[in-house]
Enzyme design. Sequence first.
Site, PDB file in Angstrom:
ATOM      1  CG  HIS A  37      -1.599 -38.297  32.703  1.00 56.66           C
ATOM      2  ND1 HIS A  37      -1.024 -38.752  33.870  1.00 56.66           N
ATOM      3  CD2 HIS A  37      -0.915 -37.177  32.368  1.00 56.66           C
ATOM      4  CE1 HIS A  37      -0.045 -37.932  34.222  1.00 56.66           C
ATOM      5  NE2 HIS A  37       0.049 -36.968  33.327  1.00 56.66           N
ATOM      6  CG  HIS A 121       5.999 -37.376  27.354  1.00 52.75           C
ATOM      7  ND1 HIS A 121       6.068 -36.002  27.209  1.00 52.75           N
ATOM      8  CD2 HIS A 121       5.918 -37.606  28.692  1.00 52.75           C
ATOM      9  CE1 HIS A 121       6.060 -35.442  28.410  1.00 52.75           C
ATOM     10  NE2 HIS A 121       5.961 -36.389  29.328  1.00 52.75           N
TER      11      HIS A 121
HETATM   12  O1  3AM Z   1       2.700 -36.195  32.115  1.00 48.71           O
HETATM   13  P1  3AM Z   1       4.051 -35.960  32.687  1.00 48.71           P
HETATM   14  O2  3AM Z   1       4.455 -37.009  33.666  1.00 48.71           O
HETATM   15  O3  3AM Z   1       5.082 -35.678  31.669  1.00 48.71           O
HETATM   16  O4  3AM Z   1       5.758 -34.040  35.342  1.00 48.71           O
HETATM   17  C1  3AM Z   1       4.429 -33.675  35.599  1.00 48.71           C
HETATM   18  C2  3AM Z   1       3.455 -34.483  34.794  1.00 48.71           C
HETATM   19  O5  3AM Z   1       3.938 -34.611  33.480  1.00 48.71           O
HETATM   20  C3  3AM Z   1       4.188 -32.302  35.048  1.00 48.71           C
HETATM   21  O6  3AM Z   1       2.784 -32.235  34.925  1.00 48.71           O
HETATM   22  C4  3AM Z   1       2.266 -33.534  34.728  1.00 48.71           C
HETATM   23  C5  3AM Z   1       1.198 -33.823  35.746  1.00 48.71           C
HETATM   24  O7  3AM Z   1       1.719 -33.671  37.027  1.00 48.71           O
HETATM   25  N1  3AM Z   1       4.712 -31.273  35.929  1.00 48.71           N
HETATM   26  C6  3AM Z   1       4.736 -31.289  37.270  1.00 48.71           C
HETATM   27  N2  3AM Z   1       5.309 -30.162  37.738  1.00 48.71           N
HETATM   28  C7  3AM Z   1       5.668 -29.436  36.654  1.00 48.71           C
HETATM   29  C8  3AM Z   1       6.305 -28.183  36.472  1.00 48.71           C
HETATM   30  N3  3AM Z   1       6.684 -27.432  37.507  1.00 48.71           N
HETATM   31  C9  3AM Z   1       5.296 -30.145  35.498  1.00 48.71           C
HETATM   32  N4  3AM Z   1       5.504 -29.693  34.264  1.00 48.71           N
HETATM   33  C10 3AM Z   1       6.123 -28.493  34.168  1.00 48.71           C
HETATM   34  N5  3AM Z   1       6.492 -27.759  35.226  1.00 48.71           N
END
Ligand code: 3AM
Length: 179
Positions: A37, A121
Amino acid sequence: MLRLFVALDLTEDVRQRLAGLAGGVPGARWTEPENLHLTLRFIGEVPEDQAMDIDAALAEVRAPAFPLVLDGVGVYGSARRARVLWAGVERSEALAHLQAKVESALVRCGLPAEERKFSPHVTLARLKDAPPDRIGRFLSDRGLFRAGPMAVEHFTLYRSHLGNGGAVYEALREYPLAA
Ligand code: 3AM
């Protein structure tokens, strides 16, 4: 409490293209194809009543549908300690516009403003002790990756269930974009 984030879904076709990038990097935990996603905004843990406010505020967002093109691959973290492999997104004013609308809707719900600049991304893999030379090879072999355009016609509020087998994402609601 619910752990929430807002994201764009990807079409089956685009997810298959992204899944085809996996492999060749020891220490990489590849995102399951159904979990791929594009995050617009991580929200984090909120109580149920705030989740309802967030849903209502997202339902008020008005923005146009747009085409999305994925372009290239890259890495977050330093060359020696790469943390995330990602697929990039072709620059899109419409995507930036939607993300800004989502952000302001969330701030109106009382969430703290996101301080980090939006860096669109798709996370392909999380890395642990991946050898830098293999990451370098991945980046050069897959550097010309492109997928799409795909039509983005809605965005989605997701709930993330953390478990031993990794996070499971549950789509709670889709919000349409204007045709
Ligand atoms: O889409 P991506 O993989 O970049 O890394 C987690 C994921 O991002 C991010 O939220 C998305 C869905 O889980 N994520 C998880 N914990 C987080 C946090 N504490 C976070 N982003 C910022 N702060």
